[in-house]
Design a protein around this motif. Structure first.
Motif, PDB file in Angstrom:
ATOM      1  N   PHE A  33       0.836  -1.202   0.000  1.00 48.33           N
ATOM      2  CA  PHE A  33       0.000   0.000   0.000  1.00 48.33           C
ATOM      3  C   PHE A  33       0.867   1.247   0.000  1.00 48.33           C
ATOM      4  O   PHE A  33       0.573   2.239  -0.672  1.00 48.33           O
ATOM      5  CB  PHE A  33      -0.927   0.005   1.216  1.00 48.33           C
ATOM      6  N   GLU A  39       3.696   6.029  -5.375  1.00 50.32           N
ATOM      7  CA  GLU A  39       3.588   6.152  -6.825  1.00 50.32           C
ATOM      8  C   GLU A  39       2.453   7.118  -7.174  1.00 50.32           C
ATOM      9  O   GLU A  39       2.612   8.019  -7.976  1.00 50.32           O
ATOM     10  CB  GLU A  39       3.323   4.767  -7.421  1.00 50.32           C
ATOM     11  N   ARG A  40       1.305   6.934  -6.503  1.00 44.07           N
ATOM     12  CA  ARG A  40       0.114   7.711  -6.822  1.00 44.07           C
ATOM     13  C   ARG A  40       0.307   9.177  -6.480  1.00 44.07           C
ATOM     14  O   ARG A  40      -0.211  10.060  -7.164  1.00 44.07           O
ATOM     15  CB  ARG A  40      -1.059   7.125  -6.035  1.00 44.07           C
ATOM     16  N   ARG A  44      -0.976  13.174 -11.367  1.00 45.40           N
ATOM     17  CA  ARG A  44      -1.833  14.366 -11.423  1.00 45.40           C
ATOM     18  C   ARG A  44      -2.905  14.304 -10.331  1.00 45.40           C
ATOM     19  O   ARG A  44      -3.268  13.242  -9.863  1.00 45.40           O
ATOM     20  CB  ARG A  44      -2.551  14.406 -12.775  1.00 45.40           C
ATOM     21  N   LEU A 132     -14.864   8.257   0.406  1.00 43.20           N
ATOM     22  CA  LEU A 132     -13.818   7.420  -0.202  1.00 43.20           C
ATOM     23  C   LEU A 132     -13.402   7.914  -1.594  1.00 43.20           C
ATOM     24  O   LEU A 132     -12.211   8.059  -1.867  1.00 43.20           O
ATOM     25  CB  LEU A 132     -14.293   5.961  -0.245  1.00 43.20           C
ATOM     26  N   PRO A 133     -14.351   8.190  -2.513  1.00 45.28           N
ATOM     27  CA  PRO A 133     -13.910   8.590  -3.858  1.00 45.28           C
ATOM     28  C   PRO A 133     -13.595  10.076  -4.005  1.00 45.28           C
ATOM     29  O   PRO A 133     -13.296  10.511  -5.107  1.00 45.28           O
ATOM     30  CB  PRO A 133     -15.110   8.224  -4.738  1.00 45.28           C
ATOM     31  N   SER A 139      -9.080   8.433  -0.673  1.00 49.54           N
ATOM     32  CA  SER A 139      -9.190   6.998  -0.921  1.00 49.54           C
ATOM     33  C   SER A 139      -8.146   6.247  -0.120  1.00 49.54           C
ATOM     34  O   SER A 139      -8.446   5.248   0.535  1.00 49.54           O
ATOM     35  CB  SER A 139      -8.998   6.692  -2.411  1.00 49.54           C
ATOM     36  N   PHE A 140      -6.902   6.741  -0.210  1.00 48.39           N
ATOM     37  CA  PHE A 140      -5.837   6.053   0.517  1.00 48.39           C
ATOM     38  C   PHE A 140      -6.052   6.144   2.023  1.00 48.39           C
ATOM     39  O   PHE A 140      -5.791   5.183   2.750  1.00 48.39           O
ATOM     40  CB  PHE A 140      -4.465   6.636   0.148  1.00 48.39           C
ATOM     41  N   LEU A 143      -8.778   3.658   2.941  1.00 46.34           N
ATOM     42  CA  LEU A 143      -8.346   2.288   2.705  1.00 46.34           C
ATOM     43  C   LEU A 143      -7.329   1.844   3.758  1.00 46.34           C
ATOM     44  O   LEU A 143      -7.476   0.791   4.397  1.00 46.34           O
ATOM     45  CB  LEU A 143      -7.738   2.183   1.299  1.00 46.34           C
TER      46      LEU A 143
ATOM     47  N   LEU B 217      -7.735  -5.395  -3.605  1.00 47.77           N
ATOM     48  CA  LEU B 217      -8.616  -4.537  -2.803  1.00 47.77           C
ATOM     49  C   LEU B 217      -8.817  -3.186  -3.492  1.00 47.77           C
ATOM     50  O   LEU B 217      -9.934  -2.674  -3.561  1.00 47.77           O
ATOM     51  CB  LEU B 217      -8.003  -4.326  -1.414  1.00 47.77           C
ATOM     52  N   MET B 218      -7.729  -2.611  -4.021  1.00 55.68           N
ATOM     53  CA  MET B 218      -7.860  -1.319  -4.698  1.00 55.68           C
ATOM     54  C   MET B 218      -8.684  -1.460  -5.973  1.00 55.68           C
ATOM     55  O   MET B 218      -9.473  -0.583  -6.318  1.00 55.68           O
ATOM     56  CB  MET B 218      -6.472  -0.762  -4.999  1.00 55.68           C
ATOM     57  N   ALA B 221     -12.257  -1.556  -5.033  1.00 59.08           N
ATOM     58  CA  ALA B 221     -12.720  -0.205  -4.702  1.00 59.08           C
ATOM     59  C   ALA B 221     -12.966   0.587  -5.986  1.00 59.08           C
ATOM     60  O   ALA B 221     -13.964   1.312  -6.104  1.00 59.08           O
ATOM     61  CB  ALA B 221     -11.696   0.499  -3.820  1.00 59.08           C
ATOM     62  N   LEU B 225     -16.662   1.174  -5.701  1.00 57.23           N
ATOM     63  CA  LEU B 225     -16.796   2.305  -4.781  1.00 57.23           C
ATOM     64  C   LEU B 225     -16.323   3.607  -5.417  1.00 57.23           C
ATOM     65  O   LEU B 225     -16.049   4.586  -4.727  1.00 57.23           O
ATOM     66  CB  LEU B 225     -15.995   2.024  -3.493  1.00 57.23           C
ATOM     67  N   ASP B 226     -16.185   3.613  -6.738  1.00 56.12           N
ATOM     68  CA  ASP B 226     -15.901   4.840  -7.495  1.00 56.12           C
ATOM     69  C   ASP B 226     -14.570   5.508  -7.186  1.00 56.12           C
ATOM     70  O   ASP B 226     -14.403   6.692  -7.404  1.00 56.12           O
ATOM     71  CB  ASP B 226     -17.026   5.874  -7.281  1.00 56.12           C
ATOM     72  N   THR B 227     -13.617   4.790  -6.638  1.00 51.65           N
ATOM     73  CA  THR B 227     -12.300   5.402  -6.450  1.00 51.65           C
ATOM     74  C   THR B 227     -11.556   5.388  -7.792  1.00 51.65           C
ATOM     75  O   THR B 227     -12.055   4.858  -8.785  1.00 51.65           O
ATOM     76  CB  THR B 227     -11.472   4.615  -5.425  1.00 51.65           C
ATOM     77  N   SER B 228     -10.370   5.978  -7.807  1.00 52.17           N
ATOM     78  CA  SER B 228      -9.601   5.972  -9.058  1.00 52.17           C
ATOM     79  C   SER B 228      -8.140   5.646  -8.776  1.00 52.17           C
ATOM     80  O   SER B 228      -7.255   6.449  -9.022  1.00 52.17           O
ATOM     81  CB  SER B 228      -9.718   7.317  -9.766  1.00 52.17           C
ATOM     82  N   PHE B 229      -7.909   4.474  -8.198  1.00 49.59           N
ATOM     83  CA  PHE B 229      -6.524   4.046  -8.010  1.00 49.59           C
ATOM     84  C   PHE B 229      -5.893   3.695  -9.358  1.00 49.59           C
ATOM     85  O   PHE B 229      -4.783   4.099  -9.664  1.00 49.59           O
ATOM     86  CB  PHE B 229      -6.458   2.823  -7.096  1.00 49.59           C
ATOM     87  N   THR B 232      -8.450   5.700 -15.275  1.00 51.89           N
ATOM     88  CA  THR B 232      -8.127   7.050 -15.704  1.00 51.89           C
ATOM     89  C   THR B 232      -9.130   7.471 -16.769  1.00 51.89           C
ATOM     90  O   THR B 232      -9.819   6.630 -17.350  1.00 51.89           O
ATOM     91  CB  THR B 232      -6.678   7.108 -16.225  1.00 51.89           C
ATOM     92  N   ASP B 245      -7.887  10.123 -12.237  1.00 52.40           N
ATOM     93  CA  ASP B 245      -6.496  10.260 -12.672  1.00 52.40           C
ATOM     94  C   ASP B 245      -5.645   9.084 -12.227  1.00 52.40           C
ATOM     95  O   ASP B 245      -4.477   9.232 -11.900  1.00 52.40           O
ATOM     96  CB  ASP B 245      -5.883  11.539 -12.092  1.00 52.40           C
ATOM     97  N   GLY B 246      -6.235   7.908 -12.161  1.00 52.23           N
ATOM     98  CA  GLY B 246      -5.458   6.774 -11.672  1.00 52.23           C
ATOM     99  C   GLY B 246      -4.371   6.343 -12.642  1.00 52.23           C
ATOM    100  O   GLY B 246      -4.257   6.868 -13.754  1.00 52.23           O
ATOM    101  N   THR B 247      -3.545   5.393 -12.202  1.00 56.08           N
ATOM    102  CA  THR B 247      -2.453   4.923 -13.049  1.00 56.08           C
ATOM    103  C   THR B 247      -2.577   3.407 -13.234  1.00 56.08           C
ATOM    104  O   THR B 247      -2.248   2.647 -12.326  1.00 56.08           O
ATOM    105  CB  THR B 247      -1.085   5.227 -12.413  1.00 56.08           C
ATOM    106  N   LEU B 250       0.276   1.081 -12.257  1.00 52.69           N
ATOM    107  CA  LEU B 250       0.524   0.725 -10.863  1.00 52.69           C
ATOM    108  C   LEU B 250       0.062  -0.703 -10.587  1.00 52.69           C
ATOM    109  O   LEU B 250       0.721  -1.464  -9.877  1.00 52.69           O
ATOM    110  CB  LEU B 250      -0.204   1.722  -9.960  1.00 52.69           C
ATOM    111  N   LEU B 254       2.189  -3.986  -9.008  1.00 51.25           N
ATOM    112  CA  LEU B 254       1.781  -4.800  -7.859  1.00 51.25           C
ATOM    113  C   LEU B 254       1.539  -6.244  -8.278  1.00 51.25           C
ATOM    114  O   LEU B 254       1.916  -7.179  -7.574  1.00 51.25           O
ATOM    115  CB  LEU B 254       0.516  -4.217  -7.222  1.00 51.25           C
TER     116      LEU B 254
END
Lengths: 194, 561
Positions: A33, A39-40, A44, A132-133, A139-140, A143, B217-218, B221, B225-229, B232, B245-247, B250, B254
């Motif tokens: 994590f 990285e994140r 941007r 969360l979003p 988010s992090f 989490l 897990l990410m 989500a 759960l609408d996250t953007s890990f 993009t 703006d996720g990547t 990544l 992992l």
């Protein structure tokens, strides 16, 4: 069933290896994590949030819980430091005296208080409209704290079992300290890195 | 020692490591039939791309490729190895059972629902997951991307979560058992090398799986759960989708942090089981026991810092790529030690060509061929050309398909007498060997050739691309060989099933081997060794010790002055 067929020292040693392996695998989870977070945070749209002040109080509660657990552990382990026979620790069921009797229950209660404090921190953020979003940082935050809380709950379960089964006390307390270290690590990630 | 009575306690929810091991192996065989059938369908599609295109659209093709990979890696090879580890570790180190028998039972019964969930995902709306066994986003993260990205992908993640949970529980048992339950005299340096292989693999799995758990897990989500890990903003079906703006890269980091060690989690125990089979049929000790163990430890460490070689074509910084190239090529050194030691174990052998030995010899060839191809893929300069071609398909199928499966077959023929107290049929075994090792190695070497010619992988219809035409000649032969390979496995299933009930009765030590499991009765009773645990007096491989002495000396024989 065959569990009882193992001699007590072998059982104790196996339990120790088991807990070390559990700690290693959990540590790798949080390392992953942290790597993702680093990285994140370079990408941007990264913006940090002000974290609720109650987190510091929670940190103190968790630290106190660790101290109480350590008092409980030492009060039971002392006779064996004297005889230097560590292989026998598992079979020892001696009862601690005086105030130390309350150390382990206090540790469990403080642990529960920590979880309640974390829930309060989440409630505070939600009241501010941070979900969360909402942002990558949010988010992090959710989490990392949630995964930590799940592990804390499991560790508390082990501590509660140790209330009646003294032979796993040392290992439960060891894992509990590890949970405290992970919490400091999570705080370090969230407050300092990125 | 207490004996649990009744059918349920004895065969279903058993705590006995031997029963659990056999349960794992049978589950793996069942999953292999399905995963193999998927491979046959895939190969049919590639040989006759135009036929039945309506009934079998491209979406179904990628879904089948995904599930073939997932099932083979995690639910066939991993489960079969879990089974063999369960069966062998306590027997080979002289323990009565695993350190935590209840946990062991639980880990098997956690993987059963995982299997069922994976299979059920074929029948949900949109079909099974279609993002590859690597589950790369955005295909795995955006629910509307392809039909399989919907419920199928959710079930895939759920199944994998259960699998990881089960595999970790199993690993904790292997680790604690190996470190703590060895019988008197069984020092680490006297352990059969198979136990070493499982030990290194277990440590790797315990350390490498958590990052995949984090990624999963990410990913969950992101999906629900609408996250953007990992997701993009992107164009989908001609429309702009604001997803954040996720990547996506990544996730790949992992995933491959697990993915590369996972290769060694599968391959190291297989090489070690081959080491263990060899001496019984060469009547010589294995060559270089200690260097092999040290080499495995070095491979274990290195395997965790080379994952980037799976990602050379992602546009990574060339300096980073250079590091990953060098680190990867360094693995060649310890890996060659293992390969050369396998080969040198045949030196001055007095060969006995039984079925397990045939498979062991084929494993040595496959290790050589597969390892050689790895050099070209570990080096960035050549990998950039090869990466999206069949060269990669051929390479990893040689390593984590051929090496593992041939070695698991060999191990099954070898330890079958110990599992069921009966021998497998030798004639059927030979037929099975030639019709398995032959097609398997040929198929994947031919795929290397296709890759050299530039044939793209992950392609539903290779005839769509004119530049693929010049190497289209191999497509049909490969498919026909795949049919043969699949059909040949019925010989094995028949032999396995028949021999359980009708096989020739096996003595305790049919192969005249030295390690502890052969000193127990066939099959060993509950608790394995009767009243007294065996005491170990010598090294695991004392064959042909010298002039005028016995041909082999079991580990339990006391040393005379």
């Amino acid at each position: 069933m065959t569990a009882d067929a193992l001699p007590a020292p072998v059982r104790a040693q196996s339990n120790r290896v088991l807990v070390v392996a559990l700690i290693a695998t959990t540590a790798m989870l949080f390392t992953a994590f942290a790597a993702a977070y680093l990285e994140r945070s370079g990408a941007r749209g990264w913006r940090r949030l002000d974290l609720p002040g109650i987190l510091w109080a929670n940190t103190l509660v968790l630290a106190l819980s660790s101290v109480a657990a350590e008092i409980a552990r030492r009060s039971r382990a002392r006779p064996f430091d004297a005889v230097k026979d560590r292989s026998n620790v598992a079979s020892f069921t001696g009862k601690p005296q005086g105030i130390a009797r309350w150390a382990l229950p206090a540790s469990v209660l403080l642990g529960l208080l920590f979880l309640a404090g974390q829930a309060a921190a989440w409630a505070e953020l939600r009241a501010e409209g941070v979900f969360l979003p909402t942002s990558p940082y949010a988010s992090f935050f959710y989490l990392l704290t949630a995964i930590h809380a799940v592990h804390v709950a499991a560790a508390l379960l082990a501590l509660s079992v140790a209330l009646t089964r003294a032979r796993i006390l040392g290992l439960a307390v060891g894992f509990w300290h590890f949970m405290g270290i992970v919490w400091l690590y999570v705080l370090l990630i969230l407050k300092v890195l990125g | 020692m207490e004996h649990r009575q009744g059918f349920l306690g004895k065969y279903v929810f058993s705590f006995d490591h031997k029963v659990i091991g056999i349960q794992y192996i049978v589950t793996a065989i069942l999953m292999a039939v399905i995963a193999g059938a998927l491979a046959v369908i895939i190969r049919t599609r590639l040989a006759w791309p135009g036929v039945g295109a309506k009934a079998f659209p491209p979406e179904a093709y990628i879904s089948f490729v995904t599930m073939h990979g997932t099932l083979m890696v995690f639910f066939v090879v991993s489960l079969a190895l879990s089974g063999l580890a369960n069966f062998l570790i306590p027997l080979q180190i002289g323990a009565r059972d695993m350190a935590y028998p209840f946990l062991n039972m639980l880990s098997f019964w956690t993987v059963v629902p995982a299997c069922l969930i994976m299979l059920a995902s074929f029948f949900v709306t949109g079909g099974a997951a279609a993002s590859g066994w690597t589950a790369y986003p955005p295909l795995s993260a955006v629910k509307e991307a392809v039909p399989g990205s919907g419920l199928g992908q959710t079930l895939w993640l759920l199944g994998m979560a259960l699998f990881i949970f089960s595999f970790t529980m199993g690993g904790l048992n292997f680790l604690t058992t190996t470190l703590n339950l060895r019988t008197r005299g069984m020092t680490m340096r006297r352990m059969p090398i198979t136990v070493w292989g499982f030990l290194v693999a277990t440590v790797l799995a315990i350390l490498a799986f958590p990052p995949l758990t984090a990624a999963a897990l990410m990913l969950l989500a992101d999906r629900h759960l609408d996250t953007s890990f990992f997701v993009t903003d992107m164009l989908m079906g001609g429309k702009y989708r604001a997803l954040g703006d996720g990547t996506p890269l990544l996730f790949q980091h992992l995933f491959w942090f697990l993915g590369h060690p996972e290769v060694y989690v599968l391959v190291l125990p297989c090489i070690c089981m081959t080491f263990d089979i060899l001496p019984a049929f060469t009547r010589r000790p294995i060559f270089g026991y200690r260097p092999s163990v040290y080499a495995m430890l070095v491979i274990g460490v290195l395997s965790m810092i080379v994952w980037g070689h799976h990602m050379f074509v992602t546009g990574m910084n060339p300096y980073v790529g250079k590091y990953f190239s060098i680190a990867t090529v360094i693995i060649t050194a310890p890996f060659s030690i293992l390969g050369v030691n396998l080969l040198a174990s045949l030196w001055r052998a007095r060969m006995r060509f039984a079925t397990p030995m045939l498979f062991a010899l084929a494993v040595i060839s496959a290790v050589g061929l597969g390892g050689f191809g790895g050099l070209f893929l570990g080096t960035m300069t050549s990998d950039i050309y090869f990466h999206d071609t069949y060269f990669v398909v051929g390479h990893f199928h040689l390593m984590i398909g051929t090496v593992t499966l041939l070695s698991i077959f060999g191990a099954t023929y070898f330890w079958f007498p110990k599992m069921f107290g009966r021998m497998m049929d030798e004639r059927l075994g030979r037929w099975h060997f030639w019709l398995t090792a032959g097609p398997m190695i040929t198929i994947f070497v031919l795929m290397h050739m296709q890759g050299l010619g530039g044939m793209l992988r992950r392609t539903y219809d290779p005839s769509l691309y004119p530049y693929n035409e010049h190497n289209s000649t191999l497509r049909l032969p490969i498919t026909l060989l795949a049919f043969l390979l699949f059909l040949a496995q019925s010989i094995f299933v028949w032999n396995f099933t028949k021999s359980i009930f009708k096989g020739e009765k096996a003595p305790a030590n049919p192969w005249e081997a030295t390690t502890l499991e052969w000193q127990a009765p066939s099959p060993p009773p509950h608790g394995n060794f009767g009243e007294q645990l065996p005491v170990v007096h010598r090294f695991a491989y004392e064959y042909s010790p010298g002039e005028g002495q016995a041909d082999f000396v079991p580990q339990t024989v006391e040393k005379t002055a």
